[in-house]
Design an enzyme around this catalytic site. Structure first.
Site, PDB file in Angstrom:
ATOM      1  N   TYR A 161     -39.070  20.123 -47.781  1.00  0.00           N
ATOM      2  CA  TYR A 161     -37.792  19.807 -48.411  1.00  0.00           C
ATOM      3  C   TYR A 161     -36.739  19.488 -47.357  1.00  0.00           C
ATOM      4  O   TYR A 161     -36.029  18.472 -47.456  1.00  0.00           O
ATOM      5  CB  TYR A 161     -37.344  20.994 -49.264  1.00  0.00           C
ATOM      6  CG  TYR A 161     -35.994  20.823 -49.911  1.00  0.00           C
ATOM      7  CD1 TYR A 161     -35.853  20.088 -51.084  1.00  0.00           C
ATOM      8  CD2 TYR A 161     -34.857  21.423 -49.375  1.00  0.00           C
ATOM      9  CE1 TYR A 161     -34.617  19.928 -51.691  1.00  0.00           C
ATOM     10  CE2 TYR A 161     -33.621  21.277 -49.970  1.00  0.00           C
ATOM     11  CZ  TYR A 161     -33.502  20.531 -51.131  1.00  0.00           C
ATOM     12  OH  TYR A 161     -32.271  20.385 -51.724  1.00  0.00           O
ATOM     13  N   LYS A 165     -34.854  15.884 -46.875  1.00  0.00           N
ATOM     14  CA  LYS A 165     -33.400  15.796 -47.001  1.00  0.00           C
ATOM     15  C   LYS A 165     -32.760  15.295 -45.710  1.00  0.00           C
ATOM     16  O   LYS A 165     -31.713  14.639 -45.738  1.00  0.00           O
ATOM     17  CB  LYS A 165     -32.820  17.152 -47.416  1.00  0.00           C
ATOM     18  CG  LYS A 165     -33.148  17.533 -48.850  1.00  0.00           C
ATOM     19  CD  LYS A 165     -32.579  16.515 -49.829  1.00  0.00           C
ATOM     20  CE  LYS A 165     -32.869  16.837 -51.269  1.00  0.00           C
ATOM     21  NZ  LYS A 165     -32.273  15.890 -52.214  1.00  0.00           N
TER      22      LYS A 165
END
Length: 275
Positions: A161, A165
C-alpha cells in the site's frame, strides 16, 4: 476563498469525474464539485450507493449527475471508462479509489498485492492517460490523485500500500510539472486520517489512539479542491500540514521508521502492533 461557480466551471467543467465515490471522501468530493457548479459523474464498484450519491447531487445542488459502476481493479477499466462517460466534456478528474492490506508482506500473498497494484497504480495510469491528453490539448483542466501519508516513505505493515501510494504522489508531482504550462492543474494529496466509513471499517485504526482526530471528509474535500492551481501537493488539516513539513525534513530512514512506529501504535491488528 472559493472561485465563483462560473469561474470554476469555466476552468474545470462542465463535468467532473470522481472515482471511488460511493461514500465517505469520494461522495464529499462529488458534493464539493457540484456545490461549485460542475455536473458530476460518480464511479465505483457498487451501483446502488452510487445511484444514491448521484440522486443527492441532483436534488441538493441542481446539477446533472450520472453514476457508473466500474471495478477499478478490472482489466477492462479503460474500456469501461471510454464507454461510460464518453461524450461528456470532463474537465476535472479525482481518483479517490483505493485498495489496501494490513499485515506483514510475507502474509499478504501475491494475488492481493497484484490487486492493490491494479487499483492504486494501473487504474491511476489509465485515468491520467485517458483524460489527461484531452485536457492538455484544450489547455485547461485538473487532476487530483489521492495518495496517503503512508506513501511518504515505506511503512511496515502497509508495504505494498505505501509503495503504491508513493507512486501516486510522485506521479502527481511529475504531471504537475509537465502540465502546468498547458493550463492543467495537478495536485497530489498526502491523505491524513479521514473519518470515513472505509477508515473505520477496513483500515483497522483505532481513532482514539491517533495523535489528532481524523478529519471530516467535507473539510478535506473543500481544502483539496481549493488547492487546485495553487500547489503541487498538500496534506489537509493545519496540524497535519505542520507535521508533514517536519516529516519531510527527516532523512529517508527516519521517515520510514517514524511512519512504521506510528502505524504500529495505532493499529488494532496484533500482527502489526506486536512487531
Amino acid at each position: 476563498m472559493d472561485q465563483s461557480s462560473a469561474e470554476f466551471a469555466g476552468r474545470y467543467g462542465p463535468w467532473g469525474l470522481v472515482l471511488g465515490a460511493s461514500e465517505g471522501l469520494g461522495a464529499a468530493y462529488a458534493h464539493e464539485l457540484a456545490r461549485r457548479g460542475l455536473n458530476v459523474v460518480v464511479a465505483a464498484r457498487r451501483a446502488e450507493p452510487l445511484a444514491g450519491v448521484a440522486a443527492a447531487l441532483r436534488d441538493e445542488h441542481g446539477v446533472d449527475a450520472r453514476s457508473v459502476a466500474v471495478d477499478l481493479g478490472a482489466p477492462d477499466l479503460v474500456a469501461r471508462l471510454r464507454r461510460a462517460p464518453d461524450g461528456l466534456d470532463v474537465g476535472l478528474v479525482i481518483h479517490n479509489g483505493t485498495a489496501d492490506f494490513i499485515g506483514r508482506f510475507v502474509e499478504e500473498g501475491y494475488d492481493d498485492a497484484q490487486h492493490q497494484v491494479a487499483v492504486n497504480v494501473l487504474s491511476v495510469l489509465a485515468v491520467c492517460d485517458h483524460y489527461g491528453g484531452p485536457m492538455v490539448a484544450r489547455g485547461r483542466g485538473g487532476v487530483i490523485l489521492m495518495s496517503s501519508g503512508a506513501g511518504v516513505a515505506g511503512t511496515a505493515g502497509l508495504a505494498v500500500y505505501s509503495a503504491t501510494k508513493s507512486f501516486q504522489l510522485t506521479l502527481a508531482q511529475a504531471l504537475h510539472e509537465e502540465w502546468r504550462a498547458d493550463g492543467v492543474d495537478v495536485v497530489g494529496v498526502v491523505g491524513p486520517a479521514i473519518d470515513t466509513p472505509n477508515f473505520r471499517r477496513s483500515f483497522d485504526h483505532d481513532p482514539d489512539a491517533l495523535p489528532h482526530p481524523p478529519l471530516a471528509p467535507e473539510i478535506v474535500a473543500r481544502e483539496v479542491v481549493d488547492a487546485l492551481g495553487q500547489t503541487m501537493e498538500l496534506m489537509p488539516g493545519e496540524v497535519n500540514h505542520a507535521g508533514y513539513e517536519v516529516l519531510s525534513a527527516m532523512p529517508r530512514m527516519d521517515q520510514a521508521r517514524a511512519l512504521s512506529a506510528r502505524f504500529r501504535a495505532t493499529s488494532r491488528d496484533p500482527k502489526v502492533s506486536s512487531t
